[in-house]
Scaffold this motif. Structure first.
Motif, short mmCIF file in Angstrom:
data_model
loop_
_atom_site.label_atom_id
_atom_site.label_comp_id
_atom_site.label_asym_id
_atom_site.label_seq_id
_atom_site.Cartn_x
_atom_site.Cartn_y
_atom_site.Cartn_z
N ARG A 148 5.19 4.58 0.43
CA ARG A 148 5.53 5.97 0.33
C ARG A 148 5.80 6.56 1.85
NH1 ARG A 148 1.08 9.31 -2.78
NH2 ARG A 148 -0.08 8.61 -1.41
N SER A 149 4.85 6.41 2.89
CA SER A 149 5.29 6.81 4.13
C SER A 149 4.71 5.93 5.06
CB SER A 149 4.34 8.19 4.26
OG SER A 149 3.01 8.00 4.40
N VAL A 150 5.35 5.99 6.33
CA VAL A 150 5.03 5.60 7.58
C VAL A 150 4.90 6.41 8.85
CG1 VAL A 150 5.80 3.69 9.35
CG2 VAL A 150 6.04 3.33 7.07
N THR A 205 14.09 2.08 6.24
CA THR A 205 14.52 2.43 5.13
C THR A 205 13.53 2.38 4.13
OG1 THR A 205 15.34 0.24 4.69
CG2 THR A 205 16.98 1.64 5.70
N GLY A 206 13.33 3.08 2.92
CA GLY A 206 12.44 3.18 2.04
C GLY A 206 11.50 4.23 2.13
N ALA A 221 8.58 -1.05 11.83
CA ALA A 221 9.38 -1.93 10.92
C ALA A 221 8.43 -2.86 10.03
CB ALA A 221 10.19 -2.65 11.63
N VAL A 222 7.12 -3.28 10.67
CA VAL A 222 6.32 -3.84 10.06
C VAL A 222 5.70 -3.09 8.94
CG1 VAL A 222 3.78 -5.04 10.15
CG2 VAL A 222 5.62 -5.17 11.90
N LEU A 223 5.42 -1.69 8.97
CA LEU A 223 4.82 -0.90 8.27
C LEU A 223 5.60 -0.83 6.95
CD1 LEU A 223 2.73 1.60 10.29
CD2 LEU A 223 1.62 -0.02 8.51
N ALA A 224 6.95 -0.44 7.26
CA ALA A 224 7.96 -0.27 6.20
C ALA A 224 8.13 -1.34 5.35
CB ALA A 224 9.25 0.11 6.97
N ARG A 225 7.72 -2.75 5.76
CA ARG A 225 7.92 -3.81 4.68
C ARG A 225 6.82 -3.56 3.71
NH1 ARG A 225 9.06 -9.05 8.30
NH2 ARG A 225 8.21 -10.09 6.25
N VAL A 226 5.53 -2.89 4.02
CA VAL A 226 4.54 -3.03 2.80
C VAL A 226 3.84 -1.70 2.12
CG1 VAL A 226 3.49 -5.20 3.94
CG2 VAL A 226 2.90 -2.91 4.94
N CYS A 227 4.44 -0.51 2.99
CA CYS A 227 4.21 0.70 2.90
C CYS A 227 5.20 1.22 1.78
CB CYS A 227 3.78 1.69 3.86
SG CYS A 227 2.75 1.06 4.90
N CYS A 282 0.68 -1.21 0.06
CA CYS A 282 0.03 -0.08 -0.02
C CYS A 282 0.97 1.17 0.11
CB CYS A 282 -1.00 -0.06 1.24
SG CYS A 282 -0.19 0.01 2.83
N GLU A 283 0.50 2.43 -0.08
CA GLU A 283 1.26 3.51 -0.06
C GLU A 283 1.51 4.11 1.36
OE1 GLU A 283 2.28 4.88 -2.96
OE2 GLU A 283 1.30 3.20 -3.74
#
Length: 244
Positions: free
Chosen positions: A79-81, A101-102, A71-77, A56-57
């Motif tokens: 654009r932003s966390v 990162t990302g 860190a969970v969100l960073a694997r699937v987002c 997702c974005e």
């Protein structure tokens, strides 16, 4: 229950006699060395389940604490966390200890019951925060989450099967809640933290009343209990594209 790097009994007592916000400000530097933090195994299982459903974005970690959910969100987002918490101390630790990162990352101090966002997120996660909300606060909390999700967005959180009444863990949690209720009856400000106030059936009903469509997913990494029921499930509450 606590590692040597965790808080001392005296530190825990001082924190417990504070407000929730002040208590977590004090606990923040040692929070990751306590059993209050969601285990890495649960975080990893949720991240894997989210990856299987696609990315997702923009994502929000509700009551983010020291940032483990980021860190969970960073694997699937892509654009932003964003992490939101009302403890400045916890956010200070998150900024330092959470390498992401990302996607771009932001940390916001705010109360989950009055989120300072519009419908800006595709995914909201939360890990181990619901014991800080009384049952009567759940409708308002879930309405806030619904309001910050874009149509089609998801609110996701893991739920561990409750311990059996015959287990030691059951009586430990029951005793903890009894001590906290006694503390709050005789001491102010209150410190709202109850393990057994989060009743699963009530939560599902309140999510539906808030306008979510709710599904349950088993996290297979944890296997079944003796009776065949899952040890850990993931609640996936989706904001419909069209109002229900």
């Amino acid at each position: 229950m606590f590692s040597p790097e965790g808080p001392s009994l005296r530190e825990l007592a001082v924190q417990a006699l504070s407000s929730v916000e002040r208590g977590y400000d004090l606990l923040a530097p040692k929070f990751d060395h306590t059993p209050f933090r969601t285990p890495d195994s649960v975080l990893t299982a949720v991240a894997s389940a989210l990856e299987r459903t696609g990315g997702c974005e923009d994502g929000l970690d509700l009551c983010c604490g020291t940032g483990a959910g980021a860190a969970v969100l960073a694997r699937v987002c892509r654009r932003s966390v964003t992490g939101v918490d009302f403890s400045a101390g916890m956010l200070d630790v998150a900024r330092v200890r959470t390498p992401v990162t990302g996607p771009r990352v932001a940390w916001v101090r705010a109360d989950a019951r009055a989120l300072p966002f519009g419908p800006a997120f595709d995914l909201v996660v939360s890990f181990g925060a619901f014991g800080h909300f009384l049952p009567g606060e759940l409708p308002g909390l879930f309405a806030q989450v619904h309001s910050v999700l874009r149509p089609g967005g998801r609110f996701v959180f893991p739920v561990l099967a409750p311990p059996r009444p015959s287990s030691r863990a059951f009586w430990m949690l029951l005793g903890f809640d009894a001590v906290m209720r006694l503390r709050n009856a005789v001491w102010r400000p209150r410190f709202v933290m109850y393990y057994r106030a989060f009743r699963f059936g009530d939560v599902l009903r309140e999510l539906e009343r808030a306008g979510f469509r709710v599904d349950l997913q088993v996290l297979p990494e944890f296997g079944p209990r003796r009776d065949g029921s899952p040890r850990v499930r993931m609640v996936v509450a989706r904001r419909p594209v069209q109002p229900v």
